[in-house]
Design an enzyme around this catalytic site. Structure first.
Site, PDB file in Angstrom:
ATOM      1  N   GLY A  52       3.518  -3.700  -3.939  1.00  0.00           N
ATOM      2  CA  GLY A  52       3.376  -3.920  -5.375  1.00  0.00           C
ATOM      3  C   GLY A  52       3.796  -2.665  -6.122  1.00  0.00           C
ATOM      4  N   ARG A  53       2.977  -1.632  -5.966  1.00  0.00           N
ATOM      5  CA  ARG A  53       3.192  -0.373  -6.686  1.00  0.00           C
ATOM      6  C   ARG A  53       4.581   0.227  -6.416  1.00  0.00           C
ATOM      7  NH1 ARG A  53      -1.285   2.873  -7.923  1.00  0.00           N
ATOM      8  NH2 ARG A  53      -2.420   1.834  -6.260  1.00  0.00           N
ATOM      9  N   TYR A  79      -0.096  -1.998 -12.154  1.00  0.00           N
ATOM     10  CA  TYR A  79      -1.525  -1.911 -12.474  1.00  0.00           C
ATOM     11  C   TYR A  79      -1.753  -1.308 -13.859  1.00  0.00           C
ATOM     12  CZ  TYR A  79      -1.512  -2.797  -7.488  1.00  0.00           C
ATOM     13  OH  TYR A  79      -1.256  -3.331  -6.267  1.00  0.00           O
ATOM     14  N   CYS A 122     -14.380   4.528 -28.116  1.00  0.00           N
ATOM     15  CA  CYS A 122     -15.632   5.260 -28.253  1.00  0.00           C
ATOM     16  C   CYS A 122     -16.289   5.544 -26.911  1.00  0.00           C
ATOM     17  CB  CYS A 122     -16.573   4.458 -29.143  1.00  0.00           C
ATOM     18  SG  CYS A 122     -15.777   4.013 -30.662  1.00  0.00           S
ATOM     19  N   GLU A 123     -15.566   6.177 -26.030  1.00  0.00           N
ATOM     20  CA  GLU A 123     -16.118   6.596 -24.739  1.00  0.00           C
ATOM     21  C   GLU A 123     -15.397   7.865 -24.328  1.00  0.00           C
ATOM     22  OE1 GLU A 123     -16.636   3.924 -21.522  1.00  0.00           O
ATOM     23  OE2 GLU A 123     -16.750   2.166 -22.812  1.00  0.00           O
ATOM     24  N   GLY A 164       0.762  -1.245   0.000  1.00  0.00           N
ATOM     25  CA  GLY A 164       0.000   0.000   0.000  1.00  0.00           C
ATOM     26  C   GLY A 164       0.787   1.287   0.000  1.00  0.00           C
TER      27      GLY A 164
HETATM   28  N1  LLP Z   1      -1.642  -6.900  -0.507  1.00  0.00           N
HETATM   29  C1  LLP Z   1      -2.967  -6.962  -0.703  1.00  0.00           C
HETATM   30  C2  LLP Z   1      -3.768  -7.885   0.112  1.00  0.00           C
HETATM   31  C3  LLP Z   1      -3.570  -6.135  -1.666  1.00  0.00           C
HETATM   32  O1  LLP Z   1      -4.887  -6.195  -1.846  1.00  0.00           O
HETATM   33  C4  LLP Z   1      -2.774  -5.250  -2.436  1.00  0.00           C
HETATM   34  C5  LLP Z   1      -3.364  -4.387  -3.459  1.00  0.00           C
HETATM   35  C6  LLP Z   1      -1.379  -5.236  -2.208  1.00  0.00           C
HETATM   36  C7  LLP Z   1      -0.856  -6.071  -1.226  1.00  0.00           C
HETATM   37  C8  LLP Z   1      -0.446  -4.357  -2.972  1.00  0.00           C
HETATM   38  O2  LLP Z   1      -0.716  -3.016  -2.777  1.00  0.00           O
HETATM   39  P1  LLP Z   1       0.291  -1.905  -3.338  1.00  0.00           P
HETATM   40  O3  LLP Z   1       1.582  -2.026  -2.561  1.00  0.00           O
HETATM   41  O4  LLP Z   1       0.519  -2.161  -4.773  1.00  0.00           O
HETATM   42  O5  LLP Z   1      -0.395  -0.635  -3.105  1.00  0.00           O
HETATM   43  N2  LLP Z   1      -5.594  -1.259  -9.339  1.00  0.00           N
HETATM   44  C9  LLP Z   1      -5.365  -0.212  -8.357  1.00  0.00           C
HETATM   45  C10 LLP Z   1      -4.654  -0.748  -7.124  1.00  0.00           C
HETATM   46  C11 LLP Z   1      -5.356  -1.912  -6.474  1.00  0.00           C
HETATM   47  C12 LLP Z   1      -4.644  -2.466  -5.286  1.00  0.00           C
HETATM   48  C13 LLP Z   1      -5.298  -3.702  -4.786  1.00  0.00           C
HETATM   49  N3  LLP Z   1      -4.617  -4.363  -3.720  1.00  0.00           N
HETATM   50  C14 LLP Z   1      -4.610   0.936  -8.995  1.00  0.00           C
HETATM   51  O6  LLP Z   1      -4.323   0.884 -10.184  1.00  0.00           O
HETATM   52  O7  LLP Z   1      -4.323   1.931  -8.320  1.00  0.00           O
END
Ligand code: LLP
Length: 424
Positions: free
Chosen positions: A278-279, A376, A347-348, A239
């Site tokens: 992740g991000r 993502y 087309c949106e 997160g």
């Molecule tokens: N762990 C769990 C249980 C999660 O649900 C997520 C992300 C992560 C780790 C990784 O989170 P990060 O470090 O990447 O913030 N599609 C959206 C983001 C969705 C995140 C969902 N869960 C976007 O493009 O912003």
């Protein structure tokens, strides 16, 4: 810091000019920088210092085999949320002992696959799921290592579609039930309750919600132990937010700032920490390279119509997300800026990457990149409007390789079948 910089007037990924990739592979195309990917993982790991911590890359952010394998080579584990991601992580070489499985709706098949592989931990999100895992494990003659994902009822203060830690969200076991459920888990025959997990949302630019959630998790660990229950692992989720370059963006916290919060809240619990970024690892490691097809002068606006669309990168329309957009040809210093809407061909009206963006003027044929698209981006792409999935390229120094070829329209159509009454 990333490795997308101008050299001799052209934007490069490491030592490869992006024009060269456009010429070889065509556009749109995602381009990843290995050096950036590795740097982010390493910086994150170093910030954790001597904490007993396992960093499990959240595969959902970018699940390309080349990306997972690059990180696995540095010792990363994987956080997976589906049987598909589990397969991808194993195939890319992540040892099962470093894989955690999160997600609210694990099917029987997915649970079986996780137990057969012998993964480190399943993060359980509800009592029925706990019971199902125990029954399956008993049937298979194994013990399932589980952590309870608790919902700490903390507002992450992020976009409503990616906040997960409030009690009205679907995630985790309610805070007030957690103790009783843990006790139940400890008594079930097929599972070993080994810890807790919390994840409160994504793209957090404020550390306070993390602090609040981790303090709560620490308190719960103490309560469980006082009750004679074992807690060996604490998964503190992902997160951590990153800068996307928006002018009004507040400063993103650094991994060091984040690590300080971790140390102060859960650093001395005597548990193994699991982190699921992740991000933070993949976001700035990738760009989406696109070509301007047309410049359309309206009476009130100028539109740059590019060959990438919302099916390739859905973040701007889905979360109103900002992505910095820069030309591959470096604009002259001090060159006047113009105001553009950068839009795709779909087309949106929602197929808009940027509105009223002040940037250097563009012409048809120019190459642009949407930055910070490594997380993502490709993973959320679709074939809407029968647009083929775009390729992914990975750069390492002065070398590049196609790590996913462009899909063909024939591939897409070949997935359809005619019912017998429509066949010739
Ligand atoms: N762990 C769990 C249980 C999660 O649900 C997520 C992300 C992560 C780790 C990784 O989170 P990060 O470090 O990447 O913030 N599609 C959206 C983001 C969705 C995140 C969902 N869960 C976007 O493009 O912003």
């Amino acid at each position: 810091m990333d490795h997308f910089t101008y050299k001799s007037g052209r934007l490069h990924a490491e030592d490869v000019a992006l024009d060269a990739i456009a010429e070889a592979v065509g556009t749109p195309v995602y381009v990843y920088s290995s050096a950036t990917l590795m740097r982010h993982f390493t910086v994150f790991n170093i910030a954790l210092g001597d904490l007993d911590a396992l960093v499990c890359f959240a595969v959902k952010a970018n699940s390309n085999q080349a990306v997972i394998r690059t990180l696995a080579g540095l010792g990363a584990g994987a956080d997976v949320v589906s049987g598909g991601e589990l397969q991808r992580a194993l195939k890319a070489g992540v040892p099962a002992s470093k894989i955690v499985f999160s997600g609210v709706g694990k099917t029987e098949g997915e649970i079986r696959a996780a137990l057969s592989a012998g993964i480190k931990q399943i993060n359980v999100e509800s009592v029925p799921e706990l019971e199902r895992i125990s029954a399956i494990a008993e049937h298979m003659g194994v013990t399932a290592p589980v952590a309870l994902r608790v919902n700490p009822d903390v507002d992450a203060g992020t976009h409503e579609k990616i906040t997960t830690g409030r009690k009205e969200n679907k995630f985790g076991i309610e805070w007030t039930d957690a103790h009783a459920v843990y006790r139940k888990a400890a008594s079930l025959p097929g599972v070993k309750a080994q810890g807790l997990a919390v994840h409160i949302g994504s793209q957090l630019l404020d550390l306070k919600p993390f602090r609040d959630a981790y303090v709560r998790a620490g308190d719960l660990v103490a309560m469980l132990r006082a009750d004679g229950l074992d807690v060996e692992v604490l998964d503190i989720g992902g997160g951590l937010g990153i800068p996307y370059g928006a002018e009004d963006e507040t400063d993103a916290p650094t991994p060091q700032d984040y690590a300080r919060v971790i140390r102060e809240t859960v650093g001395n619990l005597g548990v193994q920490l699991v982190l699921e970024p992740g991000r933070m690892i993949a976001g700035n490691s990738g760009v989406l390279l696109t070509t301007v097809e047309y410049v359309k002068e309206g009476s009130t606006k100028t539109f740059a119509i590019v060959d990438a669309g919302m099916n390739d990168l859905i973040r701007p329309t889905l979360y109103s997300a900002y992505h910095h957009i820069v030309p591959v040809a470096e604009p002259a210093a001090g060159a006047p800026l113009t105001e553009l809407d950068v839009v795709g061909p779909i087309c949106e009206t929602g197929d808009t990457f940027a509105k009223n963006r002040r940037m250097a003027p563009v012409r048809a044929g120019d190459l642009l990149v949407l930055r910070t698209a490594g997380a993502y981006g490709a993973v959320q792409a679709s074939t809407y409007n029968t647009r083929a999935l775009v390729p992914e390229v990975m750069v390492m120094g002065d070398a590049f390789a196609v790590v996913r070829p462009r899909q063909s329209v024939d591939d897409i159509i070949a997935l359809d079948r005619l019912p017998h009454w429509l066949e010739d």
